[in-house]
Design a protein around this motif. Structure first.
Motif, PDB file in Angstrom:
ATOM      1  N   LEU A 128       0.890  -1.167   0.000  1.00 45.60           N
ATOM      2  CA  LEU A 128       0.000   0.000   0.000  1.00 45.60           C
ATOM      3  C   LEU A 128       0.920   1.207   0.000  1.00 45.60           C
ATOM      4  CD1 LEU A 128      -3.021   0.550   2.458  1.00 45.60           C
ATOM      5  CD2 LEU A 128      -1.989   2.282   1.005  1.00 45.60           C
ATOM      6  N   ALA A 129       1.005   1.901  -1.144  1.00 47.38           N
ATOM      7  CA  ALA A 129       2.052   2.911  -1.293  1.00 47.38           C
ATOM      8  C   ALA A 129       1.584   4.073  -2.145  1.00 47.38           C
ATOM      9  CB  ALA A 129       3.288   2.269  -1.943  1.00 47.38           C
ATOM     10  N   PRO A 130       2.272   5.232  -2.042  1.00 46.69           N
ATOM     11  CA  PRO A 130       1.976   6.359  -2.925  1.00 46.69           C
ATOM     12  C   PRO A 130       2.274   5.999  -4.372  1.00 46.69           C
ATOM     13  CG  PRO A 130       3.375   7.025  -1.082  1.00 46.69           C
ATOM     14  CD  PRO A 130       3.340   5.546  -1.069  1.00 46.69           C
ATOM     15  N   ASP A 131       1.504   6.571  -5.283  1.00 42.60           N
ATOM     16  CA  ASP A 131       1.700   6.335  -6.707  1.00 42.60           C
ATOM     17  C   ASP A 131       2.648   7.398  -7.238  1.00 42.60           C
ATOM     18  OD1 ASP A 131       1.566   5.707  -9.352  1.00 42.60           O
ATOM     19  OD2 ASP A 131      -0.560   6.126  -9.611  1.00 42.60           O
ATOM     20  N   PHE A 153      -5.314  -2.153  -1.775  1.00 41.23           N
ATOM     21  CA  PHE A 153      -6.198  -1.027  -1.445  1.00 41.23           C
ATOM     22  C   PHE A 153      -5.967   0.214  -2.311  1.00 41.23           C
ATOM     23  CE2 PHE A 153      -5.816  -3.309   2.703  1.00 41.23           C
ATOM     24  CZ  PHE A 153      -7.096  -3.852   2.704  1.00 41.23           C
ATOM     25  N   SER A 154      -4.732   0.442  -2.741  1.00 38.55           N
ATOM     26  CA  SER A 154      -4.418   1.593  -3.594  1.00 38.55           C
ATOM     27  C   SER A 154      -3.389   1.146  -4.620  1.00 38.55           C
ATOM     28  CB  SER A 154      -3.874   2.750  -2.756  1.00 38.55           C
ATOM     29  OG  SER A 154      -3.676   3.908  -3.532  1.00 38.55           O
ATOM     30  N   ASP A 155      -3.681   1.343  -5.899  1.00 39.36           N
ATOM     31  CA  ASP A 155      -2.839   0.783  -6.944  1.00 39.36           C
ATOM     32  C   ASP A 155      -1.649   1.692  -7.262  1.00 39.36           C
ATOM     33  OD1 ASP A 155      -2.039  -1.088  -8.779  1.00 39.36           O
ATOM     34  OD2 ASP A 155      -3.548  -0.574 -10.292  1.00 39.36           O
ATOM     35  N   ARG A 189     -28.483  25.934  -0.849  1.00 41.06           N
ATOM     36  CA  ARG A 189     -27.308  25.112  -0.494  1.00 41.06           C
ATOM     37  C   ARG A 189     -26.878  24.363  -1.758  1.00 41.06           C
ATOM     38  NH1 ARG A 189     -26.052  25.145   4.698  1.00 41.06           N
ATOM     39  NH2 ARG A 189     -27.610  25.823   6.215  1.00 41.06           N
ATOM     40  N   ASP A 190     -25.895  24.905  -2.434  1.00 37.37           N
ATOM     41  CA  ASP A 190     -25.515  24.378  -3.746  1.00 37.37           C
ATOM     42  C   ASP A 190     -24.058  23.951  -3.843  1.00 37.37           C
ATOM     43  OD1 ASP A 190     -24.239  26.795  -3.607  1.00 37.37           O
ATOM     44  OD2 ASP A 190     -25.051  27.593  -5.485  1.00 37.37           O
ATOM     45  N   THR A 191     -23.358  23.898  -2.712  1.00 38.27           N
ATOM     46  CA  THR A 191     -21.924  23.616  -2.734  1.00 38.27           C
ATOM     47  C   THR A 191     -21.612  22.332  -1.981  1.00 38.27           C
ATOM     48  OG1 THR A 191     -21.390  25.980  -2.836  1.00 38.27           O
ATOM     49  CG2 THR A 191     -19.633  24.486  -2.128  1.00 38.27           C
ATOM     50  N   LEU A 192     -20.894  21.432  -2.649  1.00 40.57           N
ATOM     51  CA  LEU A 192     -20.413  20.197  -2.026  1.00 40.57           C
ATOM     52  C   LEU A 192     -18.917  20.344  -1.778  1.00 40.57           C
ATOM     53  CD1 LEU A 192     -22.224  17.528  -4.244  1.00 40.57           C
ATOM     54  CD2 LEU A 192     -23.019  18.586  -2.119  1.00 40.57           C
ATOM     55  N   LEU A 193     -18.490  20.044  -0.557  1.00 43.46           N
ATOM     56  CA  LEU A 193     -17.093  20.223  -0.173  1.00 43.46           C
ATOM     57  C   LEU A 193     -16.360  18.888  -0.269  1.00 43.46           C
ATOM     58  CD1 LEU A 193     -15.090  22.334   0.816  1.00 43.46           C
ATOM     59  CD2 LEU A 193     -15.749  21.776   3.171  1.00 43.46           C
ATOM     60  N   LEU A 194     -15.249  18.885  -0.991  1.00 42.66           N
ATOM     61  CA  LEU A 194     -14.431  17.697  -1.200  1.00 42.66           C
ATOM     62  C   LEU A 194     -13.150  17.838  -0.390  1.00 42.66           C
ATOM     63  CD1 LEU A 194     -13.779  15.043  -2.698  1.00 42.66           C
ATOM     64  CD2 LEU A 194     -13.034  16.436  -4.649  1.00 42.66           C
ATOM     65  N   LEU A 195     -12.925  16.900   0.537  1.00 43.30           N
ATOM     66  CA  LEU A 195     -11.796  16.990   1.456  1.00 43.30           C
ATOM     67  C   LEU A 195     -10.879  15.781   1.309  1.00 43.30           C
ATOM     68  CD1 LEU A 195     -13.787  17.957   4.693  1.00 43.30           C
ATOM     69  CD2 LEU A 195     -12.705  19.512   3.058  1.00 43.30           C
ATOM     70  N   SER A 196      -9.564  16.024   1.286  1.00 43.47           N
ATOM     71  CA  SER A 196      -8.598  14.921   1.254  1.00 43.47           C
ATOM     72  C   SER A 196      -7.255  15.420   1.747  1.00 43.47           C
ATOM     73  CB  SER A 196      -8.470  14.337  -0.159  1.00 43.47           C
ATOM     74  OG  SER A 196      -7.942  15.303  -1.039  1.00 43.47           O
ATOM     75  N   GLN A 197      -6.295  14.481   1.833  1.00 44.30           N
ATOM     76  CA  GLN A 197      -4.940  14.800   2.268  1.00 44.30           C
ATOM     77  C   GLN A 197      -3.964  14.712   1.096  1.00 44.30           C
ATOM     78  OE1 GLN A 197      -6.821  12.470   4.275  1.00 44.30           O
ATOM     79  NE2 GLN A 197      -7.429  14.305   5.387  1.00 44.30           N
ATOM     80  N   ALA A 198      -2.750  15.175   1.318  1.00 47.05           N
ATOM     81  CA  ALA A 198      -1.711  15.123   0.286  1.00 47.05           C
ATOM     82  C   ALA A 198      -0.945  13.809   0.384  1.00 47.05           C
ATOM     83  CB  ALA A 198      -0.767  16.308   0.441  1.00 47.05           C
ATOM     84  N   LEU A 201      -1.832   8.858  -2.703  1.00 48.76           N
ATOM     85  CA  LEU A 201      -2.360   7.519  -2.932  1.00 48.76           C
ATOM     86  C   LEU A 201      -3.316   7.566  -4.117  1.00 48.76           C
ATOM     87  CD1 LEU A 201      -3.165   6.288   0.699  1.00 48.76           C
ATOM     88  CD2 LEU A 201      -1.280   5.550  -0.750  1.00 48.76           C
ATOM     89  N   SER A 202      -3.152   6.652  -5.062  1.00 48.39           N
ATOM     90  CA  SER A 202      -4.038   6.660  -6.225  1.00 48.39           C
ATOM     91  C   SER A 202      -5.476   6.386  -5.820  1.00 48.39           C
ATOM     92  CB  SER A 202      -3.575   5.633  -7.257  1.00 48.39           C
ATOM     93  OG  SER A 202      -3.744   4.313  -6.782  1.00 48.39           O
ATOM     94  N   ALA A 203      -5.683   5.668  -4.701  1.00 48.54           N
ATOM     95  CA  ALA A 203      -7.046   5.402  -4.234  1.00 48.54           C
ATOM     96  C   ALA A 203      -7.796   6.703  -3.986  1.00 48.54           C
ATOM     97  CB  ALA A 203      -7.008   4.560  -2.961  1.00 48.54           C
ATOM     98  N   GLU A 204      -7.154   7.654  -3.339  1.00 51.36           N
ATOM     99  CA  GLU A 204      -7.812   8.918  -3.031  1.00 51.36           C
ATOM    100  C   GLU A 204      -7.982   9.767  -4.288  1.00 51.36           C
ATOM    101  OE1 GLU A 204      -6.220  10.939   0.322  1.00 51.36           O
ATOM    102  OE2 GLU A 204      -6.384   9.190   1.634  1.00 51.36           O
TER     103      GLU A 204
END
Length: 346
Positions: A128-131, A153-155, A189-198, A201-204
């Motif tokens: 399970l590693a960064p791409d 889990f992450s390719d 209410r028209d805005t969806l917030l997308l949250l992730s980390q740096a 990982l290709s999964a994210e």
């Protein structure tokens, strides 16, 4: 002239300078390999001799040693995977497999790749590693040295890894988009917030792509706003999200939140402090203890999950099959994306 010695797929792969999966495709006349590579493989077969075709699960050795390589850090999911590997020790022993788990620092890609390249004394690696290019090179070095590698889990596409074991992450992102968009309420209410980390990982990355795709295709009135990369820890995510709301987003327009990676408890805390805990739907990934508590409290609407136990065991099964040249070792039934709520996780 071909020798009469029993070569293996790994021997042929090393001689031809390709991956074992490519050799398997050529020997079984499957498509997807260019003519030049086919010629290299067949020249290696001529030089070394064709490998024996083994059916079923013959035991060629008394024991196999497989390494599970995971990112270090405070991710609840990574910790959960490590616990699952330890809890599966009995199953491994029954299959004559010895497992060892490594946790490398994925925040330093060069060091992660260097550590991966140094993993030794094993027959296979579940990774399970960064791409990232440096990680791909480390994977290729291991495969050329005769070590079988599967991603978990992450390719890490484009590397010489032999198969990916895990859910379809783009489909998971699309599923999250459907759930969040359908919870969106009042028109303002028209805005969806997308949250992730740096994490890289290709999964994210795939989850983010799938989420945006389904919103653009099916929910034209909604817009997706991606926040800057959040820290992976809950406190860091809380502080960063509060600051982001103050500078970039009008809370009145928030219709839903999709948390791709870690830090969900911090996200929940920030939304509560802004008085938004009941004004939006929140979807996250991986059924951890923290997410279970948030589901029960109603602060988290849905958790998207995959069967970790199944994936860990499948990775070992594939690695053993590859080590024993079992035909069909690369045929993997991938886990489904499960939608968990406060009512159905028991």
């Amino acid at each position: 002239m071909a020798t009469s010695s029993t070569s293996t797929i790994a021997d042929i792969a090393r001689h031809a300078g390709v991956g074992t999966a490519t050799v398997d495709r050529v020997l079984n006349s499957r498509p997807g390999v260019n003519a030049e590579t086919v010629q290299k493989v067949m020249q290696a077969v001529t030089a070394l001799g064709a490998p024996a075709v083994l059916r079923g699960r013959p035991r060629l050795r008394d024991n196999f040693r497989f390494a599970y390589v995971l990112p270090a850090g405070g991710s609840h999911f990574f910790d959960q995977v490590e616990r699952q590997i330890a809890q599966t020790a009995g199953d491994f022993r029954h299959q004559h497999i010895t497992e060892v788990t490594y946790r490398f620092n994925a925040e330093d890609p060069a060091q992660f790749a260097a550590d991966l390249a140094q993993v030794s004394d094993c027959d296979g690696i579940a990774l399970l590693a960064p791409d990232l290019p440096s990680v791909k090179l480390a994977i290729n070095e291991q495969v050329r040295a005769g070590v079988h590698v599967v991603t978990l889990f992450s390719d890490v596409a484009g590397s010489m890894r032999e198969v990916y074991v895990g859910a379809d992450n783009r489909a998971a992102g699309r599923t999250a988009g459907l759930l969040v968009a359908r919870m969106a309420g009042a028109p303002q209410r028209d805005t969806l917030l997308l949250l992730s980390q740096a994490t890289r990982l290709s999964a994210e990355i795939e989850r983010r792509i799938g989420f945006v795709q389904v919103i653009e295709e099916r929910f034209g009135r909604l817009r997706v706003l991606r926040a800057p990369d959040l820290p992976a820890d809950d406190e860091g995510a809380y502080q960063a999200l509060l600051q982001y709301f103050k500078q970039e987003l009008d809370p009145v327009r928030l219709a839903g939140v999709y948390s791709v990676g870690a830090g969900t408890a911090g996200v929940v805390r920030a939304l509560a402090e802004l008085g938004l805990e009941s004004a939006q739907g929140l979807v996250a990934h991986d059924f951890t203890e923290a997410h279970q508590a948030l589901l029960i409290s109603g602060e988290l609407a849905y958790v998207l999950h995959q069967d970790i136990h199944y994936c860990v065991l499948t990775a070992s099964r594939v690695l053993r099959g590859l080590c024993e040249n079992v035909r069909g070792a690369l045929n993997v039934v991938q886990p489904r994306v499960e939608i968990l709520t406060a009512e159905n996780f028991h």
